[in-house]
Design a protein around this motif. Structure first.
Motif, PDB file in Angstrom:
ATOM      1  N   ARG A  59     -11.989  -2.464  10.234  1.00 29.10           N
ATOM      2  CA  ARG A  59     -11.415  -1.128  10.450  1.00 29.10           C
ATOM      3  C   ARG A  59      -9.918  -1.253  10.684  1.00 29.10           C
ATOM      4  O   ARG A  59      -9.120  -0.515  10.093  1.00 29.10           O
ATOM      5  N   LEU A  60      -9.525  -2.193  11.538  1.00 29.58           N
ATOM      6  CA  LEU A  60      -8.103  -2.416  11.795  1.00 29.58           C
ATOM      7  C   LEU A  60      -7.394  -2.831  10.513  1.00 29.58           C
ATOM      8  O   LEU A  60      -6.346  -2.283  10.162  1.00 29.58           O
ATOM      9  N   ARG A  61      -7.974  -3.780   9.804  1.00 30.20           N
ATOM     10  CA  ARG A  61      -7.371  -4.245   8.556  1.00 30.20           C
ATOM     11  C   ARG A  61      -7.197  -3.103   7.568  1.00 30.20           C
ATOM     12  O   ARG A  61      -6.145  -2.926   6.975  1.00 30.20           O
ATOM     13  N   ASN A  62      -8.252  -2.284   7.399  1.00 26.15           N
ATOM     14  CA  ASN A  62      -8.175  -1.157   6.467  1.00 26.15           C
ATOM     15  C   ASN A  62      -7.081  -0.170   6.867  1.00 26.15           C
ATOM     16  O   ASN A  62      -6.346   0.336   6.020  1.00 26.15           O
ATOM     17  N   ALA A  63      -6.989   0.107   8.163  1.00 28.17           N
ATOM     18  CA  ALA A  63      -5.979   1.046   8.649  1.00 28.17           C
ATOM     19  C   ALA A  63      -4.573   0.502   8.398  1.00 28.17           C
ATOM     20  O   ALA A  63      -3.670   1.244   7.987  1.00 28.17           O
ATOM     21  N   VAL A  64      -4.383  -0.777   8.651  1.00 31.00           N
ATOM     22  CA  VAL A  64      -3.077  -1.407   8.429  1.00 31.00           C
ATOM     23  C   VAL A  64      -2.708  -1.370   6.948  1.00 31.00           C
ATOM     24  O   VAL A  64      -1.591  -1.008   6.577  1.00 31.00           O
ATOM     25  N   VAL A  65      -3.654  -1.709   6.088  1.00 33.70           N
ATOM     26  CA  VAL A  65      -3.396  -1.708   4.647  1.00 33.70           C
ATOM     27  C   VAL A  65      -3.040  -0.300   4.172  1.00 33.70           C
ATOM     28  O   VAL A  65      -2.087  -0.120   3.410  1.00 33.70           O
ATOM     29  N   LYS A  66      -3.778   0.680   4.640  1.00 28.42           N
ATOM     30  CA  LYS A  66      -3.506   2.063   4.225  1.00 28.42           C
ATOM     31  C   LYS A  66      -2.120   2.502   4.704  1.00 28.42           C
ATOM     32  O   LYS A  66      -1.369   3.124   3.952  1.00 28.42           O
ATOM     33  N   ALA A  67      -1.779   2.179   5.940  1.00 36.51           N
ATOM     34  CA  ALA A  67      -0.467   2.565   6.483  1.00 36.51           C
ATOM     35  C   ALA A  67       0.661   1.833   5.760  1.00 36.51           C
ATOM     36  O   ALA A  67       1.695   2.436   5.440  1.00 36.51           O
ATOM     37  N   LEU A  68       0.484   0.545   5.505  1.00 35.52           N
ATOM     38  CA  LEU A  68       1.508  -0.202   4.779  1.00 35.52           C
ATOM     39  C   LEU A  68       1.688   0.362   3.363  1.00 35.52           C
ATOM     40  O   LEU A  68       2.819   0.485   2.879  1.00 35.52           O
ATOM     41  N   SER A  69       0.592   0.692   2.728  1.00 31.26           N
ATOM     42  CA  SER A  69       0.671   1.269   1.386  1.00 31.26           C
ATOM     43  C   SER A  69       1.440   2.590   1.408  1.00 31.26           C
ATOM     44  O   SER A  69       2.221   2.866   0.496  1.00 31.26           O
ATOM     45  N   ALA A  70       1.241   3.389   2.459  1.00 26.72           N
ATOM     46  CA  ALA A  70       1.974   4.646   2.595  1.00 26.72           C
ATOM     47  C   ALA A  70       3.467   4.408   2.780  1.00 26.72           C
ATOM     48  O   ALA A  70       4.288   5.280   2.486  1.00 26.72           O
ATOM     49  N   GLU A  71       3.816   3.201   3.238  1.00 28.22           N
ATOM     50  CA  GLU A  71       5.221   2.823   3.418  1.00 28.22           C
ATOM     51  C   GLU A  71       5.755   2.055   2.202  1.00 28.22           C
ATOM     52  O   GLU A  71       6.786   1.397   2.281  1.00 28.22           O
ATOM     53  N   ASN A  72       5.026   2.114   1.103  1.00 25.06           N
ATOM     54  CA  ASN A  72       5.417   1.476  -0.168  1.00 25.06           C
ATOM     55  C   ASN A  72       5.355  -0.047  -0.156  1.00 25.06           C
ATOM     56  O   ASN A  72       6.050  -0.701  -0.933  1.00 25.06           O
ATOM     57  N   VAL A  73       4.540  -0.606   0.707  1.00 23.73           N
ATOM     58  CA  VAL A  73       4.257  -2.040   0.669  1.00 23.73           C
ATOM     59  C   VAL A  73       3.034  -2.209  -0.219  1.00 23.73           C
ATOM     60  O   VAL A  73       2.038  -1.500  -0.062  1.00 23.73           O
ATOM     61  N   ARG A  74       3.115  -3.138  -1.139  1.00 24.51           N
ATOM     62  CA  ARG A  74       1.985  -3.379  -2.040  1.00 24.51           C
ATOM     63  C   ARG A  74       0.936  -4.231  -1.332  1.00 24.51           C
ATOM     64  O   ARG A  74       0.802  -5.421  -1.574  1.00 24.51           O
ATOM     65  N   ALA A  75       0.207  -3.594  -0.420  1.00 30.27           N
ATOM     66  CA  ALA A  75      -0.818  -4.269   0.384  1.00 30.27           C
ATOM     67  C   ALA A  75      -2.194  -3.897  -0.148  1.00 30.27           C
ATOM     68  O   ALA A  75      -2.410  -2.785  -0.625  1.00 30.27           O
ATOM     69  N   GLY A  76      -3.120  -4.839  -0.049  1.00 29.48           N
ATOM     70  CA  GLY A  76      -4.480  -4.577  -0.495  1.00 29.48           C
ATOM     71  C   GLY A  76      -5.418  -5.690  -0.098  1.00 29.48           C
ATOM     72  O   GLY A  76      -5.029  -6.646   0.577  1.00 29.48           O
ATOM     73  N   LEU A  77      -6.647  -5.564  -0.535  1.00 30.49           N
ATOM     74  CA  LEU A  77      -7.665  -6.565  -0.234  1.00 30.49           C
ATOM     75  C   LEU A  77      -7.779  -7.522  -1.406  1.00 30.49           C
ATOM     76  O   LEU A  77      -7.709  -7.111  -2.560  1.00 30.49           O
ATOM     77  N   TRP A  78      -7.974  -8.780  -1.083  1.00 32.87           N
ATOM     78  CA  TRP A  78      -8.191  -9.766  -2.132  1.00 32.87           C
ATOM     79  C   TRP A  78      -9.605  -9.605  -2.673  1.00 32.87           C
ATOM     80  O   TRP A  78      -9.829  -9.539  -3.860  1.00 32.87           O
ATOM     81  N   GLN A  79     -10.587  -9.551  -1.777  1.00 35.58           N
ATOM     82  CA  GLN A  79     -11.974  -9.297  -2.146  1.00 35.58           C
ATOM     83  C   GLN A  79     -12.585  -8.398  -1.098  1.00 35.58           C
ATOM     84  O   GLN A  79     -12.179  -8.415   0.063  1.00 35.58           O
ATOM     85  N   LYS A  80     -13.611  -7.655  -1.494  1.00 38.02           N
ATOM     86  CA  LYS A  80     -14.258  -6.738  -0.560  1.00 38.02           C
ATOM     87  C   LYS A  80     -15.502  -7.337   0.078  1.00 38.02           C
ATOM     88  O   LYS A  80     -15.890  -6.928   1.158  1.00 38.02           O
TER      89      LYS A  80
END
Length: 181
Positions: A59-80
């Motif tokens: 949950r923390l990881r997902n929230a961080v990735v979503k927030a970083l993406s909103a800040e134009n950082v190309r963040a994502g998951l390698w595998q689900k």
């Protein structure tokens, strides 16, 4: 031009790593001194203990990735999900008649998910960043650093916004959904 390309990427990574290391709750990659890395993907981990948060790591990881993406950082998951949990391995259905599991007489190969606790932990705690390759340089790295600082300085708000926009599905539920079909 490969050496120049890799050198530029490593310069960006060194700059990013040096600036991210002071952010509580974020673990940067470590590379043994006798190794090199191409850093096509820049792996990071979230650390619940450092943040003193009582939540699921995913949950923390997902929230961080979503927030970083909103800040134009190309963040994502390698595998689900971990590779052994994927249907091909759980159902032993690849390219026909039991192959490759029966090609060497080892038809009883199993992928017991309990044998891979570190894989599950790594996936729930980690994410990747892209875009650290040339022609990108210091300007992009500095923008990424500013975004990381903003996200981690406001981590409670980041989680609250995530919860309003998304429904977190724990890894074990995602795996169960995969096995259903």
């Amino acid at each position: 031009h490969l050496n120049e390309y890799l050198s530029g990427t490593r310069t960006n990574v060194a700059r990013l790593t040096a600036r991210l290391e002071g952010i509580d709750g974020l673990l940067t990659p470590r590379l043994p001194p006798d190794r090199t890395h191409a850093y096509y993907l820049y792996p990071l981990k979230v650390d619940l203990e450092k943040l003193n948060l009582a939540t699921e790591p995913g949950r923390l990881r997902n929230a961080v990735v979503k927030a970083l993406s909103a800040e134009n950082v190309r963040a994502g998951l390698w595998q689900k999900v971990p590779v052994p949990a994927q249907p091909m391995f759980q159902n032993k259905q690849a390219y026909g008649k039991g192959w490759p599991w029966s090609c060497c007489g080892d038809g009883d190969v199993s992928y017991d998910l309990g044998d891979y606790p570190n894989s599950f932990s790594a996936l729930e705690n980690s994410f990747t960043v892209r875009g650290l390759v040339p022609p990108n340089g210091g300007e992009l790295v500095d923008a990424y650093v500013a975004a990381f600082k903003k996200v981690f300085e406001n981590i409670d708000r980041v989680l609250a916004v995530y919860d309003k926009q998304e429904k977190f599905i724990p890894l074990d539920e995602r795996i169960a959904e995969l096995s259903r079909g």
